[in-house]
Scaffold this active site. Sequence first.
Site, PDB file in Angstrom:
ATOM      1  CB  SER A  86      -0.891   0.004   1.244  1.00  0.00           C
ATOM      2  OG  SER A  86      -1.533  -1.234   1.376  1.00  0.00           O
TER       3      SER A  86
HETATM    4  C1  LIG Z   1      -3.279  -3.982  -0.170  1.00  0.00           C
HETATM    5  S1  LIG Z   1      -2.784  -5.616   0.121  1.00  0.00           S
HETATM    6  C2  LIG Z   1      -2.082  -5.555   1.744  1.00  0.00           C
HETATM    7  C3  LIG Z   1      -0.817  -4.787   1.871  1.00  0.00           C
HETATM    8  C4  LIG Z   1       0.041  -5.254   3.009  1.00  0.00           C
HETATM    9  N1  LIG Z   1      -0.489  -4.881   4.301  1.00  0.00           N
HETATM   10  C5  LIG Z   1       1.481  -4.859   2.836  1.00  0.00           C
HETATM   11  O1  LIG Z   1       2.084  -4.305   3.773  1.00  0.00           O
HETATM   12  O2  LIG Z   1       2.020  -5.141   1.778  1.00  0.00           O
HETATM   13  C6  LIG Z   1      -4.324  -6.444   0.491  1.00  0.00           C
HETATM   14  C7  LIG Z   1      -4.126  -7.866   0.880  1.00  0.00           C
HETATM   15  O3  LIG Z   1      -5.348  -8.355   1.389  1.00  0.00           O
HETATM   16  C8  LIG Z   1      -5.351  -9.738   1.129  1.00  0.00           C
HETATM   17  N2  LIG Z   1      -6.695 -10.283   1.309  1.00  0.00           N
HETATM   18  C9  LIG Z   1      -7.751 -10.243   0.453  1.00  0.00           C
HETATM   19  N3  LIG Z   1      -8.784 -10.915   0.969  1.00  0.00           N
HETATM   20  C10 LIG Z   1      -8.386 -11.383   2.181  1.00  0.00           C
HETATM   21  C11 LIG Z   1      -9.011 -12.137   3.194  1.00  0.00           C
HETATM   22  N4  LIG Z   1     -10.274 -12.599   3.089  1.00  0.00           N
HETATM   23  N5  LIG Z   1      -8.308 -12.423   4.300  1.00  0.00           N
HETATM   24  C12 LIG Z   1      -7.026 -12.000   4.448  1.00  0.00           C
HETATM   25  N6  LIG Z   1      -6.387 -11.279   3.513  1.00  0.00           N
HETATM   26  C13 LIG Z   1      -7.052 -10.984   2.396  1.00  0.00           C
HETATM   27  C14 LIG Z   1      -4.809  -9.824  -0.285  1.00  0.00           C
HETATM   28  O4  LIG Z   1      -4.350 -11.132  -0.600  1.00  0.00           O
HETATM   29  C15 LIG Z   1      -3.728  -8.769  -0.256  1.00  0.00           C
HETATM   30  O5  LIG Z   1      -2.483  -9.345   0.002  1.00  0.00           O
END
Ligand SMILES: C[S@@+](CC[C@H](N)C(=O)[O-])C[C@H]1O[C@@H](n2cnc3c(N)ncnc32)[C@H](O)[C@@H]1O
Length: 402
Positions: A106
């Site tokens: 992000s």
């Molecule tokens: C914007 S990214 C997160 C960025 C992260 N915090 C970083 O520091 O790189 C959003 C993440 O949410 C995860 N995600 C989507 N649905 C999810 C779920 N049901 N449970 C957990 N993670 C999920 C995706 O796989 C993705 O890696």
Amino acid sequence: MTATPATATGGALVDWPARAAALADELAAAGKLASPAWRAAVQAVPRHLFVPRFYVRRDDRMHALAADDPATSRDWAEQVYTNTALVTKLGHDEPGGPPVYLSSSSTPGLITRMLETLDVHDGHRVLEIGTGTGWNAGLLCHRLGAASVFSVDIDPDLIETARARLAGLGYRPTLAVADGALGLAAHAPYDRLIATCSVPSIPWAWVEQVRVGGVILADLRAGLGAGNLVRLTRTAPDRAEGMFDAGYATFMQLRHTPGSSPVPFMRASADTPVSESATTLDPRTPWSNRVVWFLAALRIGRRYRLGYTRGDPRHGPEAVSIATADGSRAEIALAAGEHGAHAVRETGPARLWQHVEHAHRQWAAADQPDWPRLGLSVTPTQQTIYVDAPGNPLATLTTPAV
Ligand SMILES: C[S@@+](CC[C@H](N)C(=O)[O-])C[C@H]1O[C@@H](n2cnc3c(N)ncnc32)[C@H](O)[C@@H]1O
């Protein structure tokens, strides 16, 4: 800052401390990083190790930039320590369909703003939903110690790589492959919960797993372009409430299975609008006013497409269009006719423009609130948007708790 290819050989960005410090300065100057503790974390956790490869959109296509690719490593190095979100995993909902962003690191300034809003204190245990690259988990480990950090992602590959990257820096937080909508009950209660993916409503499991007095920070999103960060406090065993953030943020949506969109790509209906009416609401207004569009999306539902219909190429688009998966479609002329009225043409089972007009009336009747005047209350059975105080409800979330 300009990079030389030599600084990026094989991902060994030798001058990264200077780049991280410059990024921290930039975030501080922009009002997104104030506390010394989070500044120290940004300077100590090398972002480039978490994003050895990411994708950028150029000429309407996604291109990979990688630390170990001599052809792109210079570009890669120039972007890693900028205040930009970096897309790290792509997928497709259907063969030949548009790329879907499955994970990203992000925007740093958004993350530091959220971490400061989260108001963590020494000894706090924090659950992150959406581990992704692991960079944010690394910042939390630096600030709180890895034993206090818990993070889940739905995608097993991401957890595996994040675990290895964090361990390489000496951090061993608790990481788990799980649907974050269920939280991580095994290690509850938490003092803080931060979600880096968006949700259409707050999962009750999150409230249950945060102690009374604890805080939840998440992007509540009713649909495309329709939502913002909300900071909730668990005020009682059966209640959490709090206000939306004054700034604006948007995250990719939480999905329940790895590799697929929660709201699949929708092809535009080719039906010609049939019923005709007029509106005095300029169709640009709901687009440019995020609160109005949020209220409208709560009524329309999560699965819609927005666009413009083409007119004479010399004069640009003719109308704004909204379409939903049930075949409903509305087109609202951009140009006003007599008495300032815009022509509305609609087809299908739902009158979509009426939802937008209703949302605009609600917003106007509530004295045109911006995000900081909007709040959300959450109980096991109901989630309500309010203005200024829970006694002034504005809309109810109809999306089932995820
Ligand atoms: C914007 S990214 C997160 C960025 C992260 N915090 C970083 O520091 O790189 C959003 C993440 O949410 C995860 N995600 C989507 N649905 C999810 C779920 N049901 N449970 C957990 N993670 C999920 C995706 O796989 C993705 O890696």
